[in-house]
Structures are given as structure tokens and as C-alpha cells.
Scaffold this motif. Structure first.
Motif, PDB file in Angstrom:
ATOM      1  N   LEU A 147       0.834  -1.203   0.000  1.00 42.89           N
ATOM      2  CA  LEU A 147       0.000   0.000   0.000  1.00 42.89           C
ATOM      3  C   LEU A 147       0.869   1.254   0.000  1.00 42.89           C
ATOM      4  O   LEU A 147       0.640   2.193  -0.784  1.00 42.89           O
ATOM      5  N   LEU A 148       1.886   1.278   0.859  1.00 46.26           N
ATOM      6  CA  LEU A 148       2.778   2.431   0.921  1.00 46.26           C
ATOM      7  C   LEU A 148       3.569   2.597  -0.366  1.00 46.26           C
ATOM      8  O   LEU A 148       3.720   3.716  -0.889  1.00 46.26           O
ATOM      9  N   ALA A 149       4.085   1.505  -0.914  1.00 46.22           N
ATOM     10  CA  ALA A 149       4.915   1.584  -2.123  1.00 46.22           C
ATOM     11  C   ALA A 149       4.106   2.061  -3.321  1.00 46.22           C
ATOM     12  O   ALA A 149       4.543   2.940  -4.076  1.00 46.22           O
ATOM     13  N   LEU A 150       2.921   1.496  -3.509  1.00 49.47           N
ATOM     14  CA  LEU A 150       2.122   1.837  -4.689  1.00 49.47           C
ATOM     15  C   LEU A 150       1.504   3.231  -4.572  1.00 49.47           C
ATOM     16  O   LEU A 150       1.481   3.996  -5.549  1.00 49.47           O
ATOM     17  N   LEU A 151       0.998   3.576  -3.386  1.00 46.47           N
ATOM     18  CA  LEU A 151       0.461   4.930  -3.210  1.00 46.47           C
ATOM     19  C   LEU A 151       1.570   5.974  -3.325  1.00 46.47           C
ATOM     20  O   LEU A 151       1.377   7.044  -3.924  1.00 46.47           O
ATOM     21  N   GLY A 152       2.745   5.677  -2.752  1.00 51.03           N
ATOM     22  CA  GLY A 152       3.867   6.602  -2.866  1.00 51.03           C
ATOM     23  C   GLY A 152       4.305   6.797  -4.301  1.00 51.03           C
ATOM     24  O   GLY A 152       4.605   7.922  -4.731  1.00 51.03           O
ATOM     25  N   THR A 153       4.330   5.713  -5.080  1.00 48.52           N
ATOM     26  CA  THR A 153       4.683   5.821  -6.499  1.00 48.52           C
ATOM     27  C   THR A 153       3.656   6.661  -7.246  1.00 48.52           C
ATOM     28  O   THR A 153       4.019   7.506  -8.079  1.00 48.52           O
ATOM     29  N   ALA A 154       2.376   6.448  -6.941  1.00 48.15           N
ATOM     30  CA  ALA A 154       1.324   7.229  -7.596  1.00 48.15           C
ATOM     31  C   ALA A 154       1.465   8.717  -7.290  1.00 48.15           C
ATOM     32  O   ALA A 154       1.348   9.570  -8.183  1.00 48.15           O
ATOM     33  N   VAL A 155       1.744   9.040  -6.033  1.00 50.32           N
ATOM     34  CA  VAL A 155       1.921  10.446  -5.653  1.00 50.32           C
ATOM     35  C   VAL A 155       3.120  11.043  -6.389  1.00 50.32           C
ATOM     36  O   VAL A 155       3.059  12.183  -6.890  1.00 50.32           O
ATOM     37  N   ALA A 156       4.200  10.294  -6.488  1.00 53.62           N
ATOM     38  CA  ALA A 156       5.416  10.814  -7.116  1.00 53.62           C
ATOM     39  C   ALA A 156       5.219  11.094  -8.600  1.00 53.62           C
ATOM     40  O   ALA A 156       5.694  12.117  -9.111  1.00 53.62           O
ATOM     41  N   VAL A 157       4.539  10.198  -9.306  1.00 56.10           N
ATOM     42  CA  VAL A 157       4.393  10.397 -10.755  1.00 56.10           C
ATOM     43  C   VAL A 157       3.244  11.340 -11.096  1.00 56.10           C
ATOM     44  O   VAL A 157       3.138  11.794 -12.246  1.00 56.10           O
TER      45      VAL A 157
END
Length: 569
Positions: free
Chosen positions: A434-444
Motif C-alpha cells: 500500500l505504501l509503495a504503490l500509493l507513494g509511487t502514484a503520488v510521485a508520478v
């Protein structure tokens, strides 16, 4: 793989198992308090600290102690970075670290991630390297060990309220396990040529230029030992274990590879001893080893294939000269492809983050394997302690799946796995994706996040996904093409690292408390045997399916898409 690569892998696994067995016996004795000299030396410490070593606590108090302990460590590491310009042992007059970078580094070393957005030799004073980073390497590794042991006690005990004394566990893991092993290994590294000095730098005359070259130096061997033994990964130098002052010989390279997996492998056998059934520990260890060997074979084969674009561009002769053994981009000639691939799998399987090759320069699928190992939850050996408790979560999930198939309440090691336990297991397993995928979404999706991407297209997305996967799973390695030393990434990655570490730990300790309070259920004819080849296959399948399914769409957008672009359409 070549014959030499197969031989290297076989020798490595044989040495690892040969060293893990005696270490497991020693660890079990030390952590159970059967080390007589240790108990006598500990007594004054308990009186000074006001600790009652025989007084155990429930999971909530145990978790509170760990959170306070690591919170104080975060403040100490942050303060030392911010004040280093005014402190001693700063021969190169390093300036204070910027607030966002200091915050990121403090969280990184407290959580056993050791993500480094800076070059240590040009940013950190000797005092900061020793008192902040090296000390925290010990304490973060000890934190992982005690959480794993608390969970194992939950399986081993029945109708109990306590899971241990957090202060006793942390002290014993640090003083009688990590410190002696690190001292011996540091002396061996120094004998191999790893630098250990308080001198700021040395000036050498190179063959390439008439101008002299200044090379940074410092107390490297002492930090290197706990960096690998504690699966920390943060290097004294920016080049990490590729730097000749940090990894000067093939022998030092082999010692580093073995040291990274040594304690995680031994902890599996400690688990078997503590629950009174050695077969359970060997089952976990064999499962980890099976997944590890498969990943090494795949990574080595993918890197030995080379880059098809060289042929596509009509440079066949150059291709045969440049990559006769495969993709040598980003790899040192003294290590080569097979050793670089083995090291890459070790460091990402074990939540270490140390590197001898640039993962960003691997082939798309070759780079996807280290990324996928992190996304599995760092359970293929995993970090010190965190690998074992992560794999035990998947073991509980495996018996739950098996129980659903036959329509009965699942059991693991005599404990019935019911709704409360499965909720905690689900939380612990799902926190990191959850943290990895949400963080990636926020970054891109944000301008600040996209500003750090240097490579367009799928590879740039892979860089971001790798960084967030590394942070959430507390690994610390990177596709270093991403410009992550910015306020945005320093803050985002720090938050992901903190909750990726302690979100899982709190859930694991709550699970330990719930299991310890349960009565032991007698085995029946319908009880699933949790040892032997069948359970190894079931556990490995659950790890691969549950661990990777969360990331399949993201991997398709990144490394898989990049791989397809290498071939003519």
C-alpha cells in the motif's frame, strides 16, 4: 548460467548453511539467558537502568518500548547531523546537513533501511558516521531480532500474557550477538585492506594525470562489519561496496555476501529450536533458499544475455567485444556478471541495500528481479529478524488458505488461526505494498515527483517504483538515476520508511500477544503438516502469488514495458 556461476552459487550456499548452524545454537543460548558470563555482566546494567530482567510485558508495552527507543534514536541521529559542523572529529569541516536530508537519513538508519540520498565521504563527519550511523546500525538490527523472537515466543507459549522484556532482549541482541560478531569481522576486513582510520584523506599520484588525486578515508571497516551483518546496507562511501577502500579484494567481497545472509539464515534455525521442533525451522530455511536460488539463476541468466539493441543498431562486432559475457554496463571487471548478479540478489533478498554494481544499468528484466524480491516483502532471508517474522506471516496465511480448501479451522504450531489473527496478518502483509504503490502514484502525479525523473518512459517509472519499493520494505538500494535528494522525495521516502517498518512491527507484536494467550490445540488427523516438501511448495507459492500480485500492473508499466521496447517491432 556458466559452470563457474553454478559452482559459485553451490559453494556460497554450502558455506552459508555450515556457518548458520553453530551460530543458531549460540544465538538461542544468548537470547534465552543461558550465557552465564553475560548474565553476570548484565546485572549492573539492570540495576543502573532500573530494569527487572525477569519481569515480562504484554505486546502493547513491548511495542511502546520499541517505539520510544527508536524515536529517541531518530532524534539523536537528526541532531548529530544538524550539529556536526560544531562538533569534533570533523577533519574535512563538513557543514550541517540540510533539515530534509537529515530527517530522511535519521528515519532511514533507525528503520534499518539505510537509504542514502547523499555521498557519505563528502557530507558526513567522522563523528556522524561513527556515533550516529554506525551506532544506529546496531540498534536497528537489534530491533528486528527482538521482534522476530517475540513472535516466536507467541508460538512457543500457551495461555501466557507476556512475550518478553524488550530492554533485556535489545541489550542481549546488541552486546552478546551483534557487537562480538562485528568486532571479529571488522578486524578481518581491516586485514583485507578495508580502511580504518581517523585521517581525513590521502593524496595519490595516478597514472592517468600529472595532477594528484585526493581520496577520502575514515573509519570504514567498523561501519562495514555491522552494515552487512545487520543487513543495513548504508556505505561509508557513495559507491558503497563497489569502492576499493570498502571492498578491496575478492575475499572481502565473499565475506560481505556471507555476512549479509548469515544471521537471517541462523534465525530460522533458532525458530525451530524455540518451538521445540527443528523441522519447522528447516522448512522455513529451505523455502527461503529455494526462492533465493531460483532468483539467482534467473538474474544471472538475464544479465548474461546482454542488450539486443547493440545488434539492432548494427554493431555486432562491438557487441561481441563489449558484452561477450553479457551486460557489463555498470559492473566492475574484477567482479563480473555472475558475482554482480549474486550480490544483487543477496542484497535485495536480505533487506540490505549494499551494492557492488549499478542496479539501474541491469537489463530491464534483470533489474526487475531485485525489485520483485523487495516487493515480496523482504522474506527471502530478508532483513535481520524482519525476514523471519515476514515469512512466518506468510506461513500463517498458507495454513489459512489450506484450511479454506478442506473446510476446517487452520492451525499452525498448535495455535488455531482465527479471524483476529488473520486480520493482523493481513494488515502486516498489506502495509508495505500500500505504501509503495500509493507513494509511487503520488510521485508520478505531482510536479515535484516528476522533476526527479531523469529517464523518460518506462525506465523513469521503474526508477520511482524501485525507490518506493525499497523504502517501504526497508531495503535502501536504488535505481540511482532518480534525483531523490530533494525536499519532496526526502520527506515522502522518510514517511514511507517509518510506516513500512513500524506499521508491520506493531501488527506483528499484536499477533505475538494474541498467539501467546491461546491454548495449544492438539494435533489431529486433519492437521496440516507444516514441515516437508508439500508445505515448502505451498509456502513458496503463497509468497510468490500474494507478494507479487499486488505489483503486477506496476511492473507491467515499468520493467516489462521497457523489456519489450528492446526488441524490434
Amino acid at each position: 548460467m556458466s559452470t563457474a556461476a553454478w559452482l559459485q552459487l553451490a559453494v556460497f550456499m554450502a558455506l552459508l548453511l555450515a556457518l548458520a548452524c553453530p551460530l543458531a545454537w549460540a544465538m538461542d543460548a544468548v537470547m534465552a539467558g543461558r550465557f552465564a558470563l553475560g548474565r553476570r555482566l548484565e546485572a549492573p546494567l539492570w540495576r543502573l537502568a532500573g530494569v527487572r530482567p525477569d519481569e515480562e510485558s504484554g505486546w502493547l508495552r513491548y511495542a511502546q518500548g520499541l517505539l520510544v527507543f527508536n524515536g529517541l534514536g531518530l532524534l539523536a541521529v537528526y541532531a548529530l547531523q544538524r550539529l556536526q559542523a560544531a562538533l569534533p572529529l570533523n577533519p574535512q569541516r563538513m557543514a550541517a546537513i540540510a533539515p530534509d536530508s537529515a530527517f530522511n537519513t535519521a528515519v532511514s538508519f533507525v528503520t534499518n533501511t539505510n537509504w542514502q540520498g547523499y555521498a557519505g565521504e563528502s557530507s558526513m563527519s567522522h563523528l556522524t558516521q561513527m556515533l550516529a550511523l554506525t551506532v544506529q546500525n546496531f540498534l536497528s538490527a537489534a530491533t528486528g531480532i527482538v521482534v522476530a523472537l517475540a513472535l516466536v515466543r507467541g508460538f512457543a507459549r500457551h495461555s501466557a500474557q507476556g512475550i518478553g522484556n524488550v530492554w533485556v532482549d535489545l541489550t542481549r541482541a546488541t552486546l552478546w550477538l551483534l557487537l562480538p560478531l562485528s568486532l571479529v569481522l571488522a578486524l578481518v576486513f581491516a586485514g583485507q585492506g578495508v580502511v580504518q582510520t581517523l585521517a581525513p584523506a590521502t593524496t595519490l599520484q595516478t597514472l592517468e594525470s600529472e595532477a594528484p588525486q585526493t581520496l577520502a578515508m575514515g573509519p570504514v571497516a567498523s561501519q562495514l562489519a555491522i552494515k552487512v551483518l545487520g543487513t543495513n546496507g548504508g556505505g561509508f562511501f557513495n559507491a558503497n561496496s563497489a569502492h576499493p577502500f570498502e571492498n578491496p579484494t575478492l575475499a572481502s567481497n565473499w565475506l560481505q555476501m556471507l555476512a549479509v545472509l548469515l544471521i537471517p539464515a541462523a534465525l530460522c534455525l533458532v525458530f525451530g529450536r524455540m518451538v521445540g521442533d527443528a523441522r519447522q525451522g528447516w522448512t522455513i530455511l529451505v523455502t527461503m533458499s529455494l526462492l533465493f536460488v531460483l532468483c539467482v539463476v534467473a538474474a544471472t541468466a538475464l544479465e548474461q544475455q546482454g542488450n539486443p539493441l547493440l545488434t539492432r543498431w548494427g554493431v555486432d562486432q562491438a557487441a561481441s567485444a563489449l558484452q561477450s559475457g553479457g551486460n557489463m554496463e555498470g559492473k566492475e571487471a574484477r567482479f563480473g556478471i555472475a558475482t554482480s548478479a549474486l550480490f544483487a540478489v543477496i542484497t535485495t533478498a536480505a533487506s540490505c541495500g549494499a551494492v557492488i554494481a549499478m542496479h539501474d544499468s541491469f537489463t530491464p528484466l534483470g533489474g526487475m528481479l531485485p525489485m520483485a524480491l523487495m516487493q515480496l516483502g523482504e522474506v527471502v532471508f530478508g532483513g535481520v529478524g524482519s525476514g523471519l517474522y515476514g515469512m512466518l506471516l506468510f506461513a500463517i496465511l498458507a495454513v489459512f488458505v489450506a484450511g479454506l480448501m478442506i473446510g476446517r479451522t487452520p492451525e499452525y504450531l498448535g495455535k488455531k488461526v482465527e479471524a483476529h489473527e488473520m486480520k493482523l496478518v493481513s494488515i502486516a502483509i498489506l502495509v508495505t505494498p500500500l505504501l509503495a504503490l500509493l507513494g509511487t502514484a503520488v510521485a508520478v502525479m505531482t510536479d515535484a515527483g516528476r522533476a526527479g525523473i531523469q529517464a523518460p518512459g518506462p525506465h523513469g517509472f521503474s526508477q520511482v517504483l524501485y525507490a518506493l519499493s525499497s523504502a517501504a520494505n526497508n531495503n535502501g538500494s536504488a535505481f540511482a538515476g532518480l534525483s531523490a535528494n530533494t525536499p519532496f522525495y526526502n520527506t515522502l521516502l522518510a514517511l514511507v520508511m517509518w510506516f513500512g517498518r513500524f506499521g508491520v512491527i506493531v501488527a506483528v507484536l499484536a499477533l505475538a500477544g494474541a498467539l501467546a494467550a491461546k491454548k495449544r490445540a492438539p494435533a489431529t488427523e486433519g492437521t496440516l503438516p507444516t514441515h516437508g516438501p508439500l508445505f515448502v511448495a505451498l509456502l513458496a507459492g503463497v509468497v510468490l502469488l500474494v507478494g507479487l500480485l499486488n505489483y503486477v500492473p506496476a511492473l507491467a508499466l515499468g520493467p516489462v514495458a521497457e523489456h519489450l521496447l528492446l526488441w524490434p517491432r
